[in-house]
Design a protein around this motif. Structure first.
Motif, PDB file in Angstrom:
ATOM      1  N   LEU A 178       0.838  -1.206   0.000  1.00 30.43           N
ATOM      2  CA  LEU A 178       0.000   0.000   0.000  1.00 30.43           C
ATOM      3  C   LEU A 178       0.874   1.259   0.000  1.00 30.43           C
ATOM      4  O   LEU A 178       0.557   2.258  -0.661  1.00 30.43           O
ATOM      5  N   PHE A 179       1.973   1.197   0.741  1.00 28.53           N
ATOM      6  CA  PHE A 179       2.890   2.338   0.797  1.00 28.53           C
ATOM      7  C   PHE A 179       3.530   2.569  -0.572  1.00 28.53           C
ATOM      8  O   PHE A 179       3.711   3.713  -1.006  1.00 28.53           O
ATOM      9  N   GLY A 180       3.865   1.481  -1.263  1.00 31.41           N
ATOM     10  CA  GLY A 180       4.426   1.609  -2.607  1.00 31.41           C
ATOM     11  C   GLY A 180       3.434   2.210  -3.581  1.00 31.41           C
ATOM     12  O   GLY A 180       3.786   3.050  -4.414  1.00 31.41           O
ATOM     13  N   ALA A 181       2.158   1.798  -3.484  1.00 30.37           N
ATOM     14  CA  ALA A 181       1.130   2.360  -4.351  1.00 30.37           C
ATOM     15  C   ALA A 181       0.906   3.839  -4.049  1.00 30.37           C
ATOM     16  O   ALA A 181       0.673   4.647  -4.962  1.00 30.37           O
ATOM     17  N   LEU A 182       0.995   4.222  -2.777  1.00 30.61           N
ATOM     18  CA  LEU A 182       0.859   5.624  -2.408  1.00 30.61           C
ATOM     19  C   LEU A 182       1.983   6.453  -3.023  1.00 30.61           C
ATOM     20  O   LEU A 182       1.752   7.548  -3.553  1.00 30.61           O
ATOM     21  N   ALA A 183       3.203   5.925  -2.972  1.00 30.35           N
ATOM     22  CA  ALA A 183       4.332   6.642  -3.563  1.00 30.35           C
ATOM     23  C   ALA A 183       4.142   6.816  -5.058  1.00 30.35           C
ATOM     24  O   ALA A 183       4.445   7.881  -5.618  1.00 30.35           O
ATOM     25  N   ALA A 184       3.627   5.791  -5.729  1.00 28.41           N
ATOM     26  CA  ALA A 184       3.446   5.855  -7.183  1.00 28.41           C
ATOM     27  C   ALA A 184       2.298   6.768  -7.585  1.00 28.41           C
ATOM     28  O   ALA A 184       2.264   7.271  -8.709  1.00 28.41           O
ATOM     29  N   SER A 185       1.353   6.993  -6.664  1.00 29.37           N
ATOM     30  CA  SER A 185       0.170   7.790  -7.006  1.00 29.37           C
ATOM     31  C   SER A 185       0.492   9.258  -7.260  1.00 29.37           C
ATOM     32  O   SER A 185      -0.241   9.959  -7.960  1.00 29.37           O
ATOM     33  N   GLY A 186       1.588   9.752  -6.651  1.00 33.76           N
ATOM     34  CA  GLY A 186       1.918  11.165  -6.782  1.00 33.76           C
ATOM     35  C   GLY A 186       1.035  12.077  -5.948  1.00 33.76           C
ATOM     36  O   GLY A 186       1.072  13.299  -6.105  1.00 33.76           O
ATOM     37  N   ALA A 187       0.250  11.478  -5.045  1.00 34.97           N
ATOM     38  CA  ALA A 187      -0.648  12.294  -4.227  1.00 34.97           C
ATOM     39  C   ALA A 187       0.111  13.109  -3.184  1.00 34.97           C
ATOM     40  O   ALA A 187      -0.389  14.141  -2.716  1.00 34.97           O
ATOM     41  N   LEU A 188       1.311  12.664  -2.824  1.00 35.94           N
ATOM     42  CA  LEU A 188       2.130  13.383  -1.861  1.00 35.94           C
ATOM     43  C   LEU A 188       3.384  13.912  -2.565  1.00 35.94           C
ATOM     44  O   LEU A 188       3.961  13.216  -3.402  1.00 35.94           O
ATOM     45  N   PRO A 189       3.827  15.091  -2.216  1.00 41.03           N
ATOM     46  CA  PRO A 189       4.950  15.718  -2.933  1.00 41.03           C
ATOM     47  C   PRO A 189       6.316  15.267  -2.438  1.00 41.03           C
ATOM     48  O   PRO A 189       7.191  16.091  -2.148  1.00 41.03           O
ATOM     49  N   PHE A 190       6.501  13.951  -2.321  1.00 40.09           N
ATOM     50  CA  PHE A 190       7.747  13.432  -1.782  1.00 40.09           C
ATOM     51  C   PHE A 190       8.366  12.444  -2.760  1.00 40.09           C
ATOM     52  O   PHE A 190       7.661  11.753  -3.505  1.00 40.09           O
ATOM     53  N   ALA A 191       9.688  12.363  -2.737  1.00 41.54           N
ATOM     54  CA  ALA A 191      10.410  11.490  -3.658  1.00 41.54           C
ATOM     55  C   ALA A 191      10.333  10.034  -3.207  1.00 41.54           C
ATOM     56  O   ALA A 191      10.168   9.728  -2.023  1.00 41.54           O
ATOM     57  N   ARG A 192      10.484   9.134  -4.175  1.00 39.68           N
ATOM     58  CA  ARG A 192      10.406   7.695  -3.905  1.00 39.68           C
ATOM     59  C   ARG A 192      11.449   7.258  -2.891  1.00 39.68           C
ATOM     60  O   ARG A 192      11.163   6.444  -2.007  1.00 39.68           O
ATOM     61  N   GLU A 193      12.633   7.810  -2.967  1.00 36.08           N
ATOM     62  CA  GLU A 193      13.705   7.388  -2.072  1.00 36.08           C
ATOM     63  C   GLU A 193      13.389   7.720  -0.618  1.00 36.08           C
ATOM     64  O   GLU A 193      13.823   7.012   0.299  1.00 36.08           O
ATOM     65  N   THR A 194      12.614   8.791  -0.392  1.00 29.26           N
ATOM     66  CA  THR A 194      12.243   9.130   0.980  1.00 29.26           C
ATOM     67  C   THR A 194      11.336   8.058   1.569  1.00 29.26           C
ATOM     68  O   THR A 194      11.444   7.718   2.752  1.00 29.26           O
ATOM     69  N   TYR A 195      10.424   7.541   0.755  1.00 27.67           N
ATOM     70  CA  TYR A 195       9.568   6.444   1.211  1.00 27.67           C
ATOM     71  C   TYR A 195      10.422   5.251   1.638  1.00 27.67           C
ATOM     72  O   TYR A 195      10.192   4.644   2.693  1.00 27.67           O
ATOM     73  N   ARG A 196      11.391   4.914   0.808  1.00 24.75           N
ATOM     74  CA  ARG A 196      12.264   3.781   1.113  1.00 24.75           C
ATOM     75  C   ARG A 196      13.066   4.032   2.394  1.00 24.75           C
ATOM     76  O   ARG A 196      13.291   3.122   3.198  1.00 24.75           O
ATOM     77  N   LYS A 197      13.475   5.277   2.588  1.00 19.00           N
ATOM     78  CA  LYS A 197      14.236   5.646   3.782  1.00 19.00           C
ATOM     79  C   LYS A 197      13.390   5.451   5.038  1.00 19.00           C
ATOM     80  O   LYS A 197      13.879   4.956   6.064  1.00 19.00           O
ATOM     81  N   VAL A 198      12.118   5.812   4.944  1.00 16.10           N
ATOM     82  CA  VAL A 198      11.212   5.651   6.075  1.00 16.10           C
ATOM     83  C   VAL A 198      11.056   4.174   6.441  1.00 16.10           C
ATOM     84  O   VAL A 198      11.033   3.805   7.620  1.00 16.10           O
ATOM     85  N   ILE A 199      10.949   3.320   5.430  1.00 21.99           N
ATOM     86  CA  ILE A 199      10.829   1.886   5.702  1.00 21.99           C
ATOM     87  C   ILE A 199      12.071   1.372   6.418  1.00 21.99           C
ATOM     88  O   ILE A 199      11.984   0.565   7.351  1.00 21.99           O
TER      89      ILE A 199
END
Length: 523
Positions: A178-199
């Motif tokens: 779900l987190f990956g789909a959120l990152a791909a949606s572009g609904a939040l103005p954050f880069a993909r690498e930041t999502y990975r960093k949070v994980i």
């Protein structure tokens, strides 16, 4: 002149209006990582210096309601003021809705938090059945198509695929998908690498979570990428082996080939494996002999023109009738290695780790007595004081630790008593009921082929253990009794099908009773 009681305060504006916060609603069931996903989203905002706030409203257990997690995040004002954030989603004012299961997406639409002018809906389209869907004797799964139709109308943007399958394939849980789909949606103005960093901050199962995140991200961006299809266990996909190593089993296999029509081969082979696993090869031979007899009746009734539908249904439901739930089967099922591995896989536990399961068991005196040899069972039933004394000690709930030495030994011992099954009172009752059911179907075969097939299908109503079995047996008897009353009508098969459908979908008997009353008026 009207009196003006309005309170007037000398309040000065605090400054110009700022942008509204980004609002995210997450609906998830217990064990699906909704809390973890919420923490990830909050950490994502805070990583960029935003102010983020999360709240949750837990639902009732066992799928009568999912937990709603709500996150709002916003950049801090230029003057350093903290924004005031809401604690619950407001219909028409939610930017992203994330649903961990498809019906929860539908519930979100009904709540009004998914709107076509604003909301990005991210949902997994797999199903985790609700208790009401599981309680019905047959197929009572809610229609996912209705949710699909609503999604196309209600959501501004949608990302929907089986995220649970993606998680399982990569050895993680659905929250990462779900987190990956959120990152791909572009609904939040954050880069993909930041999502990975949070994980990575989580420190547990990081590699599997990252793999799941990446797979879901790619799938969301490229919906045309379908996952690899897996083999199914449907009868049409079964190919009979040429030979079996066990000589007696191989003889039964060859009987299937030589004595039954090809349309029934696959279903019969599945039924044979089920019956032999339940008891032994001799029991499987009895299953084949009964089926061959029914097939001969099918041939006489012109079954070739019906693609031998009677034989095919008999192969399926005769196996179900011969494989019933008793104390021995329940005990065996609890300690099977395949069950333990399935639990381990669902929990994501490594093979090196020890798992422990606690079962809640509530055996009744009726099940205990029915598992005894016929003579002893009837003797105990006649001695009411002895029966009541034993009932007080047996008929109570127990928490059973399956893999403790004590309980595993008890379950293993019970499961090993298959050799006593044919002597038991329960076996005698089940075989008598089986024979009466087959006789009823066979009697109608030559006069009404379609009705005979429907009577075979009635067996799907009987299932379960203890009280559940008694209720299902009562429903079966009601359907059979009503059908036999109109067996001479040309439309009897139609009414039989209607009775079966009502019984399958109606746990309260109200719909079934309505059909029964209608039949009574047309007899």
């Amino acid at each position: 002149m009207l009196k003006d009681d309005t309170v007037k305060l000398d309040l000065k504006p605090v400054g110009p209006a700022t942008e509204r916060p980004i609002s995210i609603a997450i609906v998830a069931m217990g064990g699906q990582g909704g809390g973890v996903l919420t923490d990830w989203v909050v950490a994502l905002g805070e990583e960029h210096g935003w102010v983020a706030q999360s709240t949750s409203v837990p639902g009732v257990a066992q799928r009568t309601g999912a937990t709603i997690y709500y996150v709002e995040m916003m950049q801090m004002g230029e003057d350093g003021r903290y924004p005031i954030l809401a604690q619950m989603p407001t219909p028409g004012d939610v930017d992203v809705v994330i649903a961990s299961e498809y019906m929860e997406a539908g519930r979100s639409i009904l709540r009004g938090i998914v709107t076509p002018d604003r909301t990005t809906l991210i949902a997994s389209n797999h199903r985790a059945l609700a208790i009401t869907e599981k309680m019905a004797p047959g197929e009572s799964v809610a229609d996912s198509g209705a949710v699909t139709d609503a999604v196309h109308v209600a959501a501004h943007h949608e990302i929907i695929f089986d995220m649970n399958a993606v998680a399982v394939e990569n050895g993680s849980v659905i929250s990462a998908a779900l987190f990956g789909a959120l990152a791909a949606s572009g609904a939040l103005p954050f880069a993909r690498e930041t999502y990975r960093k949070v994980i990575r901050f989580g420190g547990k199962g990081v590699e599997a979570s990252i793999a799941t995140f990446d797979a879901a991200f790619d799938r969301a961006l490229h919906p045309e990428l379908k996952p690899a299809t897996t083999a199914t266990d449907s009868a049409t996909d079964i190919v009979l082996p040429e030979h079996l190593q066990n000589p007696r089993a191989n003889a039964l296999l060859q009987q299937i080939r030589t004595s039954l029509a090809p349309p029934a081969h696959a279903m019969t082979f599945l039924g044979l494996k089920k019956v032999v696993d339940f008891q032994d090869i001799r029991y499987g031979s009895e299953y084949i002999d009964l089926l061959i007899d029914l097939h001969q009746r099918d041939i006489v009734a012109g079954g070739e023109g019906q693609n031998f539908a009677f034989t095919v249904q008999a192969a399926k439901y005769l196996a179900n009738a011969m494989v019933y739930d008793d104390m021995i089967r329940v005990a065996r099922s609890k300690i099977r290695s395949a069950r333990r591995e399935r639990i381990r896989k669902e929990l994501g536990v490594d093979a090196e780790k020890i798992i422990q399961t606690t079962e809640y068991m509530h055996p009744r005196m009726e099940e205990f007595v029915s598992a005894l040899p016929v003579g002893l069972a009837r003797w105990i039933s006649r001695h009411h004081k002895l029966y009541a004394w034993a009932d007080r000690r047996i008929n109570k709930g127990r928490k059973v630790k399956t893999y403790s030495l004590r309980w595993f030994s008890i379950l293993y011992l019970l499961g090993s008593l298959r050799f006593t099954r044919r002597m038991s009172l329960r076996y005698q009752a089940e075989m008598r009921h089986r024979d009466d059911w087959l006789a009823a179907a066979s009697r109608t075969l030559t006069s009404n082929y379609a009705l005979a097939v429907e009577i075979l299908k009635f067996r799907r109503l009987i299932k379960g253990y203890s009280d559940t079995h008694e209720r299902s047996l009562s429903k079966f008897d009601k359907v059979m009794r009503s059908t036999l009353q109109i067996a001479d009508r040309e439309d009897a098969a139609m009414w039989a099908g209607l009775l079966l459908t009502s019984a399958v979908k109606d746990s309260s008997h109200e719909s079934l009773d309505g059909v029964v009353k209608t039949i009574e008026t047309i007899r």
